[in-house]
Design a protein around this motif. Structure first.
Motif, PDB file in Angstrom:
ATOM      1  N   HIS A  46      43.215  35.968 113.900  1.00  0.00           N
ATOM      2  CA  HIS A  46      43.131  35.058 112.751  1.00  0.00           C
ATOM      3  C   HIS A  46      43.281  35.808 111.427  1.00  0.00           C
ATOM      4  O   HIS A  46      43.727  35.243 110.435  1.00  0.00           O
ATOM      5  N   ALA A  47      42.923  37.091 111.428  1.00  0.00           N
ATOM      6  CA  ALA A  47      43.045  37.916 110.224  1.00  0.00           C
ATOM      7  C   ALA A  47      44.424  38.575 110.122  1.00  0.00           C
ATOM      8  O   ALA A  47      44.674  39.352 109.209  1.00  0.00           O
ATOM      9  N   GLY A  48      45.305  38.267 111.080  1.00  0.00           N
ATOM     10  CA  GLY A  48      46.645  38.833 111.057  1.00  0.00           C
ATOM     11  C   GLY A  48      46.764  40.189 111.715  1.00  0.00           C
ATOM     12  O   GLY A  48      47.759  40.884 111.550  1.00  0.00           O
ATOM     13  N   LEU A  49      45.737  40.574 112.464  1.00  0.00           N
ATOM     14  CA  LEU A  49      45.734  41.867 113.161  1.00  0.00           C
ATOM     15  C   LEU A  49      45.865  41.610 114.661  1.00  0.00           C
ATOM     16  O   LEU A  49      44.887  41.587 115.393  1.00  0.00           O
ATOM     17  N   GLU A  50      47.075  41.410 115.111  1.00  0.00           N
ATOM     18  CA  GLU A  50      47.317  41.088 116.514  1.00  0.00           C
ATOM     19  C   GLU A  50      47.529  42.345 117.339  1.00  0.00           C
ATOM     20  O   GLU A  50      47.905  43.385 116.829  1.00  0.00           O
ATOM     21  N   ASP A  51      47.285  42.241 118.630  1.00  0.00           N
ATOM     22  CA  ASP A  51      47.521  43.324 119.591  1.00  0.00           C
ATOM     23  C   ASP A  51      46.748  44.599 119.270  1.00  0.00           C
ATOM     24  O   ASP A  51      47.264  45.705 119.449  1.00  0.00           O
ATOM     25  N   VAL A  52      45.507  44.465 118.803  1.00  0.00           N
ATOM     26  CA  VAL A  52      44.663  45.625 118.543  1.00  0.00           C
ATOM     27  C   VAL A  52      43.988  46.039 119.850  1.00  0.00           C
ATOM     28  O   VAL A  52      43.418  45.216 120.555  1.00  0.00           O
ATOM     29  N   ASP A  53      44.066  47.320 120.167  1.00  0.00           N
ATOM     30  CA  ASP A  53      43.426  47.879 121.358  1.00  0.00           C
ATOM     31  C   ASP A  53      41.913  47.853 121.149  1.00  0.00           C
ATOM     32  O   ASP A  53      41.418  48.375 120.157  1.00  0.00           O
ATOM     33  N   LEU A  54      41.169  47.233 122.068  1.00  0.00           N
ATOM     34  CA  LEU A  54      39.716  47.106 121.925  1.00  0.00           C
ATOM     35  C   LEU A  54      38.933  48.229 122.597  1.00  0.00           C
ATOM     36  O   LEU A  54      37.708  48.231 122.561  1.00  0.00           O
ATOM     37  N   SER A  55      39.608  49.197 123.175  1.00  0.00           N
ATOM     38  CA  SER A  55      38.890  50.284 123.846  1.00  0.00           C
ATOM     39  C   SER A  55      38.163  51.156 122.823  1.00  0.00           C
ATOM     40  O   SER A  55      38.425  51.086 121.625  1.00  0.00           O
ATOM     41  N   GLU A  56      37.247  51.979 123.312  1.00  0.00           N
ATOM     42  CA  GLU A  56      36.494  52.856 122.417  1.00  0.00           C
ATOM     43  C   GLU A  56      37.371  53.931 121.779  1.00  0.00           C
ATOM     44  O   GLU A  56      36.972  54.545 120.801  1.00  0.00           O
ATOM     45  N   ASP A  57      38.550  54.168 122.314  1.00  0.00           N
ATOM     46  CA  ASP A  57      39.481  55.135 121.733  1.00  0.00           C
ATOM     47  C   ASP A  57      40.400  54.493 120.704  1.00  0.00           C
ATOM     48  O   ASP A  57      41.255  55.155 120.139  1.00  0.00           O
ATOM     49  N   ALA A  58      40.221  53.226 120.467  1.00  0.00           N
ATOM     50  CA  ALA A  58      41.090  52.446 119.593  1.00  0.00           C
ATOM     51  C   ALA A  58      40.710  52.620 118.125  1.00  0.00           C
ATOM     52  O   ALA A  58      39.750  53.316 117.807  1.00  0.00           O
ATOM     53  N   PRO A  59      41.427  51.942 117.250  1.00  0.00           N
ATOM     54  CA  PRO A  59      41.124  52.040 115.817  1.00  0.00           C
ATOM     55  C   PRO A  59      39.868  51.275 115.401  1.00  0.00           C
ATOM     56  O   PRO A  59      39.561  51.205 114.225  1.00  0.00           O
ATOM     57  N   ILE A  60      39.140  50.728 116.352  1.00  0.00           N
ATOM     58  CA  ILE A  60      37.910  49.997 116.050  1.00  0.00           C
ATOM     59  C   ILE A  60      36.733  50.956 116.115  1.00  0.00           C
ATOM     60  O   ILE A  60      36.627  51.766 117.033  1.00  0.00           O
ATOM     61  N   ARG A  61      35.834  50.849 115.136  1.00  0.00           N
ATOM     62  CA  ARG A  61      34.582  51.619 115.193  1.00  0.00           C
ATOM     63  C   ARG A  61      33.517  50.699 115.783  1.00  0.00           C
ATOM     64  O   ARG A  61      33.171  49.683 115.206  1.00  0.00           O
ATOM     65  N   TRP A  62      33.034  51.038 116.962  1.00  0.00           N
ATOM     66  CA  TRP A  62      32.011  50.268 117.674  1.00  0.00           C
ATOM     67  C   TRP A  62      30.649  50.862 117.334  1.00  0.00           C
ATOM     68  O   TRP A  62      30.347  51.983 117.740  1.00  0.00           O
ATOM     69  N   GLU A  63      29.832  50.137 116.598  1.00  0.00           N
ATOM     70  CA  GLU A  63      28.492  50.599 116.240  1.00  0.00           C
ATOM     71  C   GLU A  63      27.471  49.963 117.185  1.00  0.00           C
ATOM     72  O   GLU A  63      27.554  48.774 117.465  1.00  0.00           O
ATOM     73  N   GLY A  64      26.527  50.751 117.664  1.00  0.00           N
ATOM     74  CA  GLY A  64      25.495  50.212 118.538  1.00  0.00           C
ATOM     75  C   GLY A  64      25.948  49.980 119.965  1.00  0.00           C
ATOM     76  O   GLY A  64      25.346  49.207 120.695  1.00  0.00           O
ATOM     77  N   GLY A  65      27.011  50.641 120.371  1.00  0.00           N
ATOM     78  CA  GLY A  65      27.521  50.505 121.736  1.00  0.00           C
ATOM     79  C   GLY A  65      28.972  50.071 121.725  1.00  0.00           C
ATOM     80  O   GLY A  65      29.458  49.506 120.765  1.00  0.00           O
ATOM     81  N   GLY A  66      29.632  50.357 122.820  1.00  0.00           N
ATOM     82  CA  GLY A  66      31.054  50.060 122.940  1.00  0.00           C
ATOM     83  C   GLY A  66      31.348  48.611 123.276  1.00  0.00           C
ATOM     84  O   GLY A  66      30.484  47.736 123.177  1.00  0.00           O
ATOM     85  N   PRO A  67      32.568  48.347 123.704  1.00  0.00           N
ATOM     86  CA  PRO A  67      33.005  46.974 123.966  1.00  0.00           C
ATOM     87  C   PRO A  67      32.292  46.313 125.150  1.00  0.00           C
ATOM     88  O   PRO A  67      32.441  45.111 125.364  1.00  0.00           O
ATOM     89  N   GLU A  68      31.487  47.058 125.895  1.00  0.00           N
ATOM     90  CA  GLU A  68      30.749  46.476 127.010  1.00  0.00           C
ATOM     91  C   GLU A  68      29.367  45.977 126.598  1.00  0.00           C
ATOM     92  O   GLU A  68      28.675  45.322 127.382  1.00  0.00           O
ATOM     93  N   VAL A  69      28.929  46.236 125.365  1.00  0.00           N
ATOM     94  CA  VAL A  69      27.583  45.885 124.914  1.00  0.00           C
ATOM     95  C   VAL A  69      27.601  44.579 124.120  1.00  0.00           C
ATOM     96  O   VAL A  69      28.146  44.520 123.017  1.00  0.00           O
ATOM     97  N   TRP A  70      26.981  43.538 124.690  1.00  0.00           N
ATOM     98  CA  TRP A  70      26.917  42.223 124.017  1.00  0.00           C
ATOM     99  C   TRP A  70      25.529  41.649 124.039  1.00  0.00           C
ATOM    100  O   TRP A  70      25.300  40.491 123.698  1.00  0.00           O
ATOM    101  N   SER A  71      24.547  42.431 124.460  1.00  0.00           N
ATOM    102  CA  SER A  71      23.174  41.989 124.518  1.00  0.00           C
ATOM    103  C   SER A  71      22.291  43.078 123.916  1.00  0.00           C
ATOM    104  O   SER A  71      22.539  44.268 124.131  1.00  0.00           O
ATOM    105  N   ALA A  72      21.255  42.686 123.185  1.00  0.00           N
ATOM    106  CA  ALA A  72      20.375  43.649 122.540  1.00  0.00           C
ATOM    107  C   ALA A  72      19.533  44.417 123.549  1.00  0.00           C
ATOM    108  O   ALA A  72      19.020  45.480 123.243  1.00  0.00           O
ATOM    109  N   ASP A  73      19.394  43.917 124.774  1.00  0.00           N
ATOM    110  CA  ASP A  73      18.538  44.581 125.756  1.00  0.00           C
ATOM    111  C   ASP A  73      19.278  45.589 126.624  1.00  0.00           C
ATOM    112  O   ASP A  73      18.753  46.079 127.588  1.00  0.00           O
ATOM    113  N   ILE A  74      20.510  45.940 126.266  1.00  0.00           N
ATOM    114  CA  ILE A  74      21.264  46.970 127.012  1.00  0.00           C
ATOM    115  C   ILE A  74      21.035  48.296 126.337  1.00  0.00           C
ATOM    116  O   ILE A  74      21.038  48.433 125.171  1.00  0.00           O
TER     117      ILE A  74
END
Length: 74
Positions: A46-74
């Motif tokens: 929606h922001a015009g950034l298509e086909d962005v790699d979501l892995s931890e090696d990608a241009p995304i900075r994952w704070e508080g855990g990588g792409p597998e973390v979606w719950s506060a109790d992990i």
């Protein structure tokens, strides 16, 4: 020096989900809250950034855990 796009997926909030922000061309934008990696992709699209790699090696900075973390109790 050219401005680089920086995408940040913030830690899981107490309310659930992870805030997604982007910094591009000198502007910071809050894209919304994601609850799954698919949500991150959709917010970026929606922001015009298509086909962005979501892995931890990608241009995304994952704070508080990588792409597998979606719950506060992990």
């Amino acid at each position: 020096m050219p401005d680089q796009t920086e995408i940040v997926v913030h830690p899981v909030s107490p309310r659930g989900g992870r805030k997604v922000t982007v910094h591009a061309l000198g502007v910071d934008a809050d894209l919304g809250r994601a609850y799954t990696p698919g949500d991150v992709s959709e917010l970026l699209c929606h922001a015009g950034l298509e086909d962005v790699d979501l892995s931890e090696d990608a241009p995304i900075r994952w704070e508080g855990g990588g792409p597998e973390v979606w719950s506060a109790d992990i």
